[in-house]
Each structure stands twice: as structure tokens, then as C-alpha cells.
Design an enzyme around this catalytic site. Structure first.
Site, PDB file in Angstrom:
ATOM      1  N   THR A 186       0.847  -1.114  -0.195  1.00  0.00           N
ATOM      2  CA  THR A 186      -0.002   0.028  -0.072  1.00  0.00           C
ATOM      3  C   THR A 186       1.026   1.082   0.086  1.00  0.00           C
ATOM      4  O   THR A 186       2.075   1.048   0.392  1.00  0.00           O
ATOM      5  CB  THR A 186      -1.048  -0.114   1.186  1.00  0.00           C
ATOM      6  N   VAL A 215     -13.113  -5.137  -0.255  1.00  0.00           N
ATOM      7  CA  VAL A 215     -12.832  -3.835  -0.135  1.00  0.00           C
ATOM      8  C   VAL A 215     -12.043  -3.775   1.590  1.00  0.00           C
ATOM      9  O   VAL A 215     -12.503  -4.617   2.372  1.00  0.00           O
ATOM     10  CB  VAL A 215     -13.832  -2.877   0.101  1.00  0.00           C
TER      11      VAL A 215
HETATM   12  N1  ASP Z   1      -4.153  -2.778   3.941  1.00  0.00           N
HETATM   13  C1  ASP Z   1      -4.290  -2.779   2.355  1.00  0.00           C
HETATM   14  C2  ASP Z   1      -5.446  -3.860   2.326  1.00  0.00           C
HETATM   15  O1  ASP Z   1      -5.851  -4.718   3.167  1.00  0.00           O
HETATM   16  C3  ASP Z   1      -3.317  -3.837   2.027  1.00  0.00           C
HETATM   17  C4  ASP Z   1      -1.865  -3.540   2.570  1.00  0.00           C
HETATM   18  O2  ASP Z   1      -1.706  -2.447   3.150  1.00  0.00           O
HETATM   19  O3  ASP Z   1      -0.905  -4.354   2.441  1.00  0.00           O
HETATM   20  O4  ASP Z   1      -6.173  -3.637   1.266  1.00  0.00           O
END
Ligand code: ASP
Length: 327
Positions: A186, A215
Site C-alpha cells: 500500500t 474492500v
Molecule cells: N491494507 C491493505 C488492504 O488490506 C493492504 C496493505 O496495506 O498491504 O487492502
């Protein structure tokens, strides 16, 4: 008794923690966290990631020095990270189980608690700008899928064919992980500007191999993204389902607000306390109203960078000293 009350006042004053040094500005950004094996990174890989983080940091620093507002800065920095295929957001987004790219993003302005988000979009080049559009121009906070894309395209946001998000690296990752657990990533940015305003922005391709329509925490205000001038700005990265269930970003802000603890302590209590016995692997970046920055993770690495007006700055990938105080 004559001396008791003045003595008590002096004693209480002596026990008060001094106010942290006020920074003119401060910024932190991340490019995702997870359990990274440093031995699997070549020296070239590390240099490429560090350069990408440093470039994004410079954009944010220059803007904050020029008195650009925190909300502008976090959008600017996240756009830069979205355009870099190294990170799982925008151009470099992972694929869902059935080979689609479904992107989520959110932005929040600590001045007035305004927020905007988009989820499950596959044709918006920079979802963070669509999130800002939703915040600024619509009466809503979160638009999803086709409705979000239609709104963005009608309002001058750059649209792309879904093939824009195809990168060989992410496609191969999906093929390898179809039978295994997903991988995190992310991008995000938090900033304190010269006027004392806080803002947070987060953008993601989500979890590799996720189900169509899933989501994550990123566009859920209070889970992966939160900002309040009275407390702090937070952007999270990690296994989103846990970040939603623990309302991670707002929990950190609430601990600062109601318990009166520092943002460093609050981030630690949530990421390495409440989340530590779960599969909520990942981390957060946060900055408070004084410009104190924290980069807290419960994983072995987080692509990250931070800087403040006192001239401190750092770019890092693997877990070492997670907490940075401004005084
Ligand atoms: N938090 C993000 C999600 O779950 C993924 C991530 O940050 O690695 O979509």
C-alpha cells in the site's frame, strides 16, 4: 497549610511532562509493510526502493517548505507513489483472484474532518485524486466501483484502460500465490503543514489474490486512514480485515485524545499491542500536531521515509528503531 497548596502546585507542575517541541512541518510516508526477508533483496532492489522513497519524500518536503497545505501535500506524495510500479497502489497494484485490479484510496483533512474515498476502481490512474474529488465536490464520503469511475470521469480525473495496471511482476505474483497466502503493500502519507494542519492519504491495490469485490481498510475512514488536527494523522498498511475490525487509525487518534498519551505510545499500543496476537501484520505511520512522527510496525519491514523542519530525516525498509521523537 499555608505552604501546602503552593507546594502542591509546584509539585504537580514538576510532574507534568513538558510539551513536545513544536515542528514547523513534518511528513512521513510508507510504501507498504509485511514480513520481508532482507536476504531476498538485492543491493539494486534496495537502492531502487530507497530512491523511490527519497524522491517522494523530497516532493513532500519541498511543498511543505513552500507552505503548501498538508492536504495538498499528502495527495501529491501519494500520486507520486501510485505512479511508481514498485509499490502496490496505482500503476503497481496487485491482482485479485480472478485477475482484475481493484484499487482503493482515501484522504482525510484534519482541519475539518472532511474525508473522501473510492473503492474497487480499475480505471482511474490516480485513485487518491478521485478520493479528494469525492471529499471536495460530492456530499458523500465513499464511492465504489462503476459509480466512482463515472463520477471521476465526469469531473476531469484522468481515466485509463484497465490494462494500464498490468505489470508482469504482479501478474506472476498472483500466479505464484494462487495457492498460498497473499502479500501486503500500500502507499500512504501523513503531514503537518506550517499552519498546524494535519492530513492523511492512503492508496492501495489491496491484497494480492483477493476476492472480486473485496474492500480493505484503506478507504474505510478510521480503519486505514484518519486525520484530526486535535490529535494526529494516520495512514496504515497491512492485513486490512484486521485494520477494519480494530479501527486502527481512529483508535490511535482516540488514545491520543482521550488518554492523553503520545502518538508514539498510542501507535505502539495498537500495532504492537492490540494487533499483535492477530494476523494483523503490517504497520502505521503517524504524525501529531507537534510534528512528532512515528513509524510503527509489527512486521519485519515497512518501506518508509520521514522528515521534519528540524532537519531530521530517514529512509528505511527493514525493521530497526521504529519510533522517532521530535524532541
Ligand atoms: N491494507 C491493505 C488492504 O488490506 C493492504 C496493505 O496495506 O498491504 O487492502
Amino acid at each position: 497549610m499555608r505552604y501546602f497548596i503552593p507546594l502542591l502546585i509546584i509539585l504537580l507542575a514538576a510532574c507534568q511532562k513538558p510539551e513536545p517541541t513544536q515542528m514547523d512541518w513534518a511528513i512521513a510516508l510508507h510504501g507498504g509493510a509485511g514480513n520481508m526477508d532482507s536476504t531476498k533483496f538485492s543491493a539494486d532492489d534496495i537502492l531502487r526502493y530507497e530512491k523511490a522513497l527519497q524522491d517522494a519524500l523530497e516532493i513532500g518536503k519541498d511543498a511543505l517548505k513552500d507552505s503548501v497545505t498538508a492536504i495538498e501535500v499528502v495527495e501529491l506524495v501519494v500520486r507520486e507513489l501510485e505512479d511508481n510500479p514498485l509499490f502496490n497502489a496505482g500503476k503497481g497494484s496487485v491482482f485479485s483472484h480472478d485477475g482484475r485490479n481493484e484499487l482503493d484510496a482515501a484522504i482525510m483533512d484534519g482541519r475539518n474532518l472532511n474525508a473522501g474515498a473510492v473503492a474497487g476502481v480499475g480505471d482511474i490512474r490516480n485513485p487518491i485524486s478521485a478520493a479528494r474529488l469525492v471529499m471536495n465536490e460530492s456530499p458523500h464520503v465513499l464511492l465504489i466501483g462503476k459509480g466512482a469511475s463515472l463520477y471521476a470521469s465526469q469531473n476531469g480525473i484522468e481515466m485509463v484502460d484497465s490494462s494500464y495496471f498490468y505489470t508482469e511482476k504482479r501478474w506472476q505474483l498472483l500466479q505464484r500465490t494462487l495457492q498460498r497466502a497473499g502479500k501486503n503493500g500500500t502507499v500512504g502519507c501523513v503531514a503537518l503543514d506550517k499552519s498546524g494542519n494535519l492530513a492523511a492519504a492512503t492508496s492501495t491495490g489491496g491484497m494480492n489474490n483477493k476476492r472480486y469485490g473485496r474492500v480493505g481498510d484503506v478507504p474505510i475512514i478510521g480503519a486505514g486512514t484518519y486525520a484530526n488536527n486535535a490529535t494526529c494523522a494516520v495512514s496504515a498498511t497491512g492485513h486490512g480485515e484486521y485494520y477494519i475490525r480494530f479501527t486502527v487509525a481512529h483508535d490511535i487518534s482516540a488514545l491520543v485524545e482521550y488518554k492523553g498519551i503520545s502518538v508514539m505510545e498510542a501507535a505502539k499500543q495498537v500495532v504492537n499491542g492490540k494487533l499483535s496476537n492477530t494476523e494483523g501484520n503490517g504497520g502505521v505511520i503517524a504524525v501529531d500536531k507537534y510534528g512528532q512522527v512515528v513509524l510503527e510496525m509489527n512486521s519485519t519491514g515497512m518501506f518508509r521515509a520521514w522528515a521534519n523542519s528540524a532537519g531530521n530525516e530517514e529512509v528505511a525498509i527493514f525493521n530497526h528503531i521504529p519510533i522517532v521523537e521530535s524532541n
